[in-house]
Design a protein around this motif. Sequence first.
Motif, PDB file in Angstrom:
ATOM      1  N   ALA A 120      70.084 -22.244 169.719  1.00  0.00           N
ATOM      2  CA  ALA A 120      71.011 -22.438 170.831  1.00  0.00           C
ATOM      3  C   ALA A 120      71.143 -23.920 171.162  1.00  0.00           C
ATOM      4  O   ALA A 120      72.256 -24.431 171.340  1.00  0.00           O
ATOM      5  CB  ALA A 120      70.532 -21.656 172.050  1.00  0.00           C
ATOM      6  N   TYR A 180      80.051 -20.086 171.721  1.00  0.00           N
ATOM      7  CA  TYR A 180      78.888 -19.204 171.590  1.00  0.00           C
ATOM      8  C   TYR A 180      78.761 -18.710 170.146  1.00  0.00           C
ATOM      9  O   TYR A 180      79.681 -18.093 169.612  1.00  0.00           O
ATOM     10  CB  TYR A 180      79.005 -18.022 172.560  1.00  0.00           C
ATOM     11  CG  TYR A 180      77.849 -17.060 172.469  1.00  0.00           C
ATOM     12  CD1 TYR A 180      76.603 -17.404 172.952  1.00  0.00           C
ATOM     13  CD2 TYR A 180      78.001 -15.807 171.881  1.00  0.00           C
ATOM     14  CE1 TYR A 180      75.534 -16.532 172.863  1.00  0.00           C
ATOM     15  CE2 TYR A 180      76.941 -14.917 171.797  1.00  0.00           C
ATOM     16  CZ  TYR A 180      75.711 -15.298 172.283  1.00  0.00           C
ATOM     17  OH  TYR A 180      74.652 -14.438 172.194  1.00  0.00           O
ATOM     18  N   ARG A 199      77.041 -10.804 173.060  1.00  0.00           N
ATOM     19  CA  ARG A 199      76.354 -11.507 174.157  1.00  0.00           C
ATOM     20  C   ARG A 199      75.341 -10.570 174.793  1.00  0.00           C
ATOM     21  O   ARG A 199      75.548 -10.043 175.887  1.00  0.00           O
ATOM     22  CB  ARG A 199      77.371 -12.009 175.177  1.00  0.00           C
ATOM     23  CG  ARG A 199      78.257 -13.087 174.597  1.00  0.00           C
ATOM     24  CD  ARG A 199      79.316 -13.519 175.586  1.00  0.00           C
ATOM     25  NE  ARG A 199      80.257 -14.398 174.943  1.00  0.00           N
ATOM     26  CZ  ARG A 199      80.269 -15.722 175.054  1.00  0.00           C
ATOM     27  NH1 ARG A 199      79.372 -16.323 175.806  1.00  0.00           N
ATOM     28  NH2 ARG A 199      81.168 -16.434 174.427  1.00  0.00           N
ATOM     29  N   TYR A 258      71.268 -14.111 173.392  1.00  0.00           N
ATOM     30  CA  TYR A 258      72.083 -14.462 174.552  1.00  0.00           C
ATOM     31  C   TYR A 258      71.223 -15.059 175.660  1.00  0.00           C
ATOM     32  O   TYR A 258      71.625 -16.027 176.316  1.00  0.00           O
ATOM     33  CB  TYR A 258      72.836 -13.231 175.053  1.00  0.00           C
ATOM     34  CG  TYR A 258      73.857 -13.539 176.127  1.00  0.00           C
ATOM     35  CD1 TYR A 258      74.797 -14.542 175.951  1.00  0.00           C
ATOM     36  CD2 TYR A 258      73.881 -12.820 177.309  1.00  0.00           C
ATOM     37  CE1 TYR A 258      75.740 -14.823 176.923  1.00  0.00           C
ATOM     38  CE2 TYR A 258      74.818 -13.090 178.296  1.00  0.00           C
ATOM     39  CZ  TYR A 258      75.744 -14.097 178.100  1.00  0.00           C
ATOM     40  OH  TYR A 258      76.680 -14.368 179.069  1.00  0.00           O
ATOM     41  N   TRP A 287      70.547 -18.566 174.747  1.00  0.00           N
ATOM     42  CA  TRP A 287      71.767 -19.349 174.940  1.00  0.00           C
ATOM     43  C   TRP A 287      71.947 -19.713 176.417  1.00  0.00           C
ATOM     44  O   TRP A 287      72.238 -20.862 176.750  1.00  0.00           O
ATOM     45  CB  TRP A 287      72.972 -18.565 174.437  1.00  0.00           C
ATOM     46  CG  TRP A 287      74.264 -19.265 174.684  1.00  0.00           C
ATOM     47  CD1 TRP A 287      75.139 -19.038 175.698  1.00  0.00           C
ATOM     48  CD2 TRP A 287      74.826 -20.325 173.908  1.00  0.00           C
ATOM     49  NE1 TRP A 287      76.199 -19.881 175.599  1.00  0.00           N
ATOM     50  CE2 TRP A 287      76.044 -20.683 174.513  1.00  0.00           C
ATOM     51  CE3 TRP A 287      74.419 -20.993 172.768  1.00  0.00           C
ATOM     52  CZ2 TRP A 287      76.858 -21.693 173.996  1.00  0.00           C
ATOM     53  CZ3 TRP A 287      75.239 -21.992 172.262  1.00  0.00           C
ATOM     54  CH2 TRP A 287      76.431 -22.330 172.871  1.00  0.00           C
ATOM     55  N   GLN A 337      72.000 -23.399 177.820  1.00  0.00           N
ATOM     56  CA  GLN A 337      73.250 -23.787 178.484  1.00  0.00           C
ATOM     57  C   GLN A 337      72.959 -24.356 179.879  1.00  0.00           C
ATOM     58  O   GLN A 337      73.496 -25.389 180.259  1.00  0.00           O
ATOM     59  CB  GLN A 337      74.162 -22.564 178.580  1.00  0.00           C
ATOM     60  CG  GLN A 337      75.471 -22.810 179.251  1.00  0.00           C
ATOM     61  CD  GLN A 337      76.317 -21.569 179.241  1.00  0.00           C
ATOM     62  OE1 GLN A 337      77.195 -21.458 178.416  1.00  0.00           O
ATOM     63  NE2 GLN A 337      76.072 -20.643 180.142  1.00  0.00           N
TER      64      GLN A 337
END
Length: 78
Positions: free
Chosen positions: A7, A35, A40, A45, A48, A52
């Motif tokens: 990620a 993404y 997701r 996810y 991520w 993020q």
Amino acid sequence: MTWGDRARAAIGQIHAGLPAEATYPQRVAALREGYPFGARENAPYQAWLKAQRAYLVRYRPAGPHRPIPERDGQPALF
């Protein structure tokens, strides 16, 4: 390589493709569009989202209700 490593690497590539003056909403949109893990859900996810948040905190507009977090007296950086 962990999901978190993947990620962060993907976010690094997205960041490299953005202009230096990109706004916060432009960065959010670029991350949403970039993404890389398919569905997701589950561990990819979650990794991520964590990466993020770590990235966006540097660019989030400060305000009275949204101060920029600090670590060791310095703004948190990606």
